[in-house]
Design a protein around this motif. Sequence first.
Motif, PDB file in Angstrom:
ATOM      1  N   ALA A 230     -54.065   1.702  70.873  1.00  0.00           N
ATOM      2  CA  ALA A 230     -52.872   1.191  70.199  1.00  0.00           C
ATOM      3  C   ALA A 230     -51.722   2.194  70.265  1.00  0.00           C
ATOM      4  CB  ALA A 230     -53.194   0.845  68.747  1.00  0.00           C
ATOM      5  N   GLY A 231     -50.546   1.673  70.588  1.00  0.00           N
ATOM      6  CA  GLY A 231     -49.370   2.538  70.657  1.00  0.00           C
ATOM      7  C   GLY A 231     -48.147   1.790  70.194  1.00  0.00           C
ATOM      8  N   VAL A 232     -47.024   2.498  70.147  1.00  0.00           N
ATOM      9  CA  VAL A 232     -45.757   1.897  69.726  1.00  0.00           C
ATOM     10  C   VAL A 232     -45.161   1.142  70.907  1.00  0.00           C
ATOM     11  CG1 VAL A 232     -43.430   2.347  68.901  1.00  0.00           C
ATOM     12  CG2 VAL A 232     -45.356   3.710  68.040  1.00  0.00           C
ATOM     13  N   VAL A 233     -44.811  -0.118  70.685  1.00  0.00           N
ATOM     14  CA  VAL A 233     -44.206  -0.936  71.732  1.00  0.00           C
ATOM     15  C   VAL A 233     -42.699  -0.968  71.527  1.00  0.00           C
ATOM     16  CG1 VAL A 233     -44.037  -3.244  72.707  1.00  0.00           C
ATOM     17  CG2 VAL A 233     -46.268  -2.327  72.056  1.00  0.00           C
ATOM     18  N   ALA A 234     -41.986  -0.408  72.493  1.00  0.00           N
ATOM     19  CA  ALA A 234     -40.536  -0.380  72.407  1.00  0.00           C
ATOM     20  C   ALA A 234     -39.907  -1.557  73.143  1.00  0.00           C
ATOM     21  CB  ALA A 234     -40.009   0.927  72.996  1.00  0.00           C
ATOM     22  N   ALA A 235     -40.680  -2.219  73.995  1.00  0.00           N
ATOM     23  CA  ALA A 235     -40.146  -3.298  74.825  1.00  0.00           C
ATOM     24  C   ALA A 235     -39.821  -4.530  73.988  1.00  0.00           C
ATOM     25  CB  ALA A 235     -41.161  -3.649  75.909  1.00  0.00           C
ATOM     26  N   GLU A 236     -38.824  -5.289  74.434  1.00  0.00           N
ATOM     27  CA  GLU A 236     -38.434  -6.522  73.754  1.00  0.00           C
ATOM     28  C   GLU A 236     -38.894  -7.769  74.490  1.00  0.00           C
ATOM     29  OE1 GLU A 236     -34.249  -6.474  73.116  1.00  0.00           O
ATOM     30  OE2 GLU A 236     -34.321  -4.810  71.669  1.00  0.00           O
ATOM     31  N   THR A 237     -39.222  -7.637  75.783  1.00  0.00           N
ATOM     32  CA  THR A 237     -39.641  -8.789  76.579  1.00  0.00           C
ATOM     33  C   THR A 237     -41.000  -8.524  77.209  1.00  0.00           C
ATOM     34  OG1 THR A 237     -38.639  -8.001  78.628  1.00  0.00           O
ATOM     35  CG2 THR A 237     -37.240  -9.282  77.133  1.00  0.00           C
ATOM     36  N   LEU A 238     -41.604  -9.600  77.731  1.00  0.00           N
ATOM     37  CA  LEU A 238     -42.903  -9.465  78.396  1.00  0.00           C
ATOM     38  C   LEU A 238     -42.806  -8.548  79.604  1.00  0.00           C
ATOM     39  CD1 LEU A 238     -45.842 -10.203  78.813  1.00  0.00           C
ATOM     40  CD2 LEU A 238     -45.096 -12.339  79.906  1.00  0.00           C
ATOM     41  N   ASP A 239     -41.767  -8.714  80.412  1.00  0.00           N
ATOM     42  CA  ASP A 239     -41.603  -7.818  81.561  1.00  0.00           C
ATOM     43  C   ASP A 239     -41.426  -6.372  81.106  1.00  0.00           C
ATOM     44  OD1 ASP A 239     -41.925  -9.551  83.654  1.00  0.00           O
ATOM     45  OD2 ASP A 239     -39.789  -9.991  83.888  1.00  0.00           O
ATOM     46  N   GLY A 240     -40.714  -6.168  79.996  1.00  0.00           N
ATOM     47  CA  GLY A 240     -40.547  -4.824  79.466  1.00  0.00           C
ATOM     48  C   GLY A 240     -41.854  -4.220  79.029  1.00  0.00           C
ATOM     49  N   LEU A 241     -42.719  -5.035  78.385  1.00  0.00           N
ATOM     50  CA  LEU A 241     -44.023  -4.548  77.969  1.00  0.00           C
ATOM     51  C   LEU A 241     -44.882  -4.180  79.165  1.00  0.00           C
ATOM     52  CD1 LEU A 241     -46.182  -4.023  75.835  1.00  0.00           C
ATOM     53  CD2 LEU A 241     -46.728  -6.467  75.894  1.00  0.00           C
ATOM     54  N   ARG A 242     -44.822  -5.005  80.200  1.00  0.00           N
ATOM     55  CA  ARG A 242     -45.576  -4.686  81.420  1.00  0.00           C
ATOM     56  C   ARG A 242     -45.134  -3.338  81.991  1.00  0.00           C
ATOM     57  NH1 ARG A 242     -44.643 -10.813  83.618  1.00  0.00           N
ATOM     58  NH2 ARG A 242     -46.584 -11.748  82.826  1.00  0.00           N
ATOM     59  N   ALA A 243     -43.820  -3.118  82.036  1.00  0.00           N
ATOM     60  CA  ALA A 243     -43.297  -1.862  82.558  1.00  0.00           C
ATOM     61  C   ALA A 243     -43.713  -0.687  81.696  1.00  0.00           C
ATOM     62  CB  ALA A 243     -41.779  -1.945  82.668  1.00  0.00           C
ATOM     63  N   GLN A 244     -43.691  -0.873  80.374  1.00  0.00           N
ATOM     64  CA  GLN A 244     -44.072   0.215  79.460  1.00  0.00           C
ATOM     65  C   GLN A 244     -45.539   0.584  79.654  1.00  0.00           C
ATOM     66  OE1 GLN A 244     -43.036  -0.311  75.312  1.00  0.00           O
ATOM     67  NE2 GLN A 244     -44.709   1.033  74.642  1.00  0.00           N
ATOM     68  N   LEU A 245     -46.411  -0.419  79.794  1.00  0.00           N
ATOM     69  CA  LEU A 245     -47.836  -0.143  79.958  1.00  0.00           C
ATOM     70  C   LEU A 245     -48.113   0.542  81.291  1.00  0.00           C
ATOM     71  CD1 LEU A 245     -49.414  -3.409  78.511  1.00  0.00           C
ATOM     72  CD2 LEU A 245     -49.193  -1.183  77.404  1.00  0.00           C
ATOM     73  N   ARG A 246     -47.371   0.156  82.328  1.00  0.00           N
ATOM     74  CA  ARG A 246     -47.555   0.830  83.616  1.00  0.00           C
ATOM     75  C   ARG A 246     -47.118   2.281  83.542  1.00  0.00           C
ATOM     76  NH1 ARG A 246     -45.480  -4.140  85.741  1.00  0.00           N
ATOM     77  NH2 ARG A 246     -43.397  -3.188  85.888  1.00  0.00           N
ATOM     78  N   ALA A 247     -46.099   2.545  82.712  1.00  0.00           N
ATOM     79  CA  ALA A 247     -45.562   3.917  82.632  1.00  0.00           C
ATOM     80  C   ALA A 247     -46.421   4.826  81.758  1.00  0.00           C
ATOM     81  CB  ALA A 247     -44.140   3.866  82.084  1.00  0.00           C
ATOM     82  N   ASP A 248     -47.212   4.257  80.842  1.00  0.00           N
ATOM     83  CA  ASP A 248     -48.034   5.070  79.942  1.00  0.00           C
ATOM     84  C   ASP A 248     -49.109   5.835  80.715  1.00  0.00           C
ATOM     85  OD1 ASP A 248     -46.573   4.269  77.835  1.00  0.00           O
ATOM     86  OD2 ASP A 248     -48.066   2.877  77.010  1.00  0.00           O
TER      87      ASP A 248
END
Length: 248
Positions: A230-248
């Motif tokens: 579990a982490g903090v999600v800064a993304a506002e859209t599904l594509d943003g969440l995908r990008a955030q998870l790839r960057a983690d």
Amino acid sequence: MMFNHGKPALLALLVTLSFAGGASAAGLPAETRWADPSSVQLNIDFPGNGFRASWDIYRCSCGDLLVRAELAMPGAVESGDLLLVGGRAVLTRGFGEYKAEAAASLDAAALMMQLALRLLERSEPGGPAKITSSVNVDLLDEINSINLDSGQAEGGFQAPWSIAGTISARNETIRKFDLNFTFSAGAPGAVETGTMRLYGEAEFAPTAFPVPGSSAIAEWDLAWRDENDAGVVAAETLDGLRAQLRAD
């Protein structure tokens, strides 16, 4: 029948399923396997009165998995969507009073889908390309148990078990199935027989993913496949969440 899970399940009777491939519109290549659909619609009537589940499952070309579920039990029907993102985040919406348990029900869907595809493989080992009309299925296995594993949950059905029903071609890329699965359950010396019906259809051509990348994360509830992830999600859209998870 036995299922083990580290989290509460939405239904005790009711796992990460990965779909591969996709056939061309011209038809199914001979090498297409039952485990290769791009989308599946699966209904299961469970033992007992009034227990039923219906799942529409879609695989995104990005690797995400969408499960649209309707779960029925005596006196109640709940429905909702589950979206597995990056194999880590689980977005859910709907499910009424079972909302808090919705993420755990992803494993139930995956285990049951594994079971359906396993039974189809045993029914026609040559794969869906071999089904060009309606085929009757009548198979008994007195030796081999069925083991299922979603990565987060596992289960199985001990031998003997049997399947009877039909598999048919709806068109060049869709295969319909209607199978009655009879299985053994219980401890040695107290074995009983149970039956469930699995029916629906599998699409082997590419399927458009129903949730656009621009969808707002705020429209969903967020959980995690692994609570330690579990982490903090800064993304506002599904594509943003995908990008955030790839960057983690």
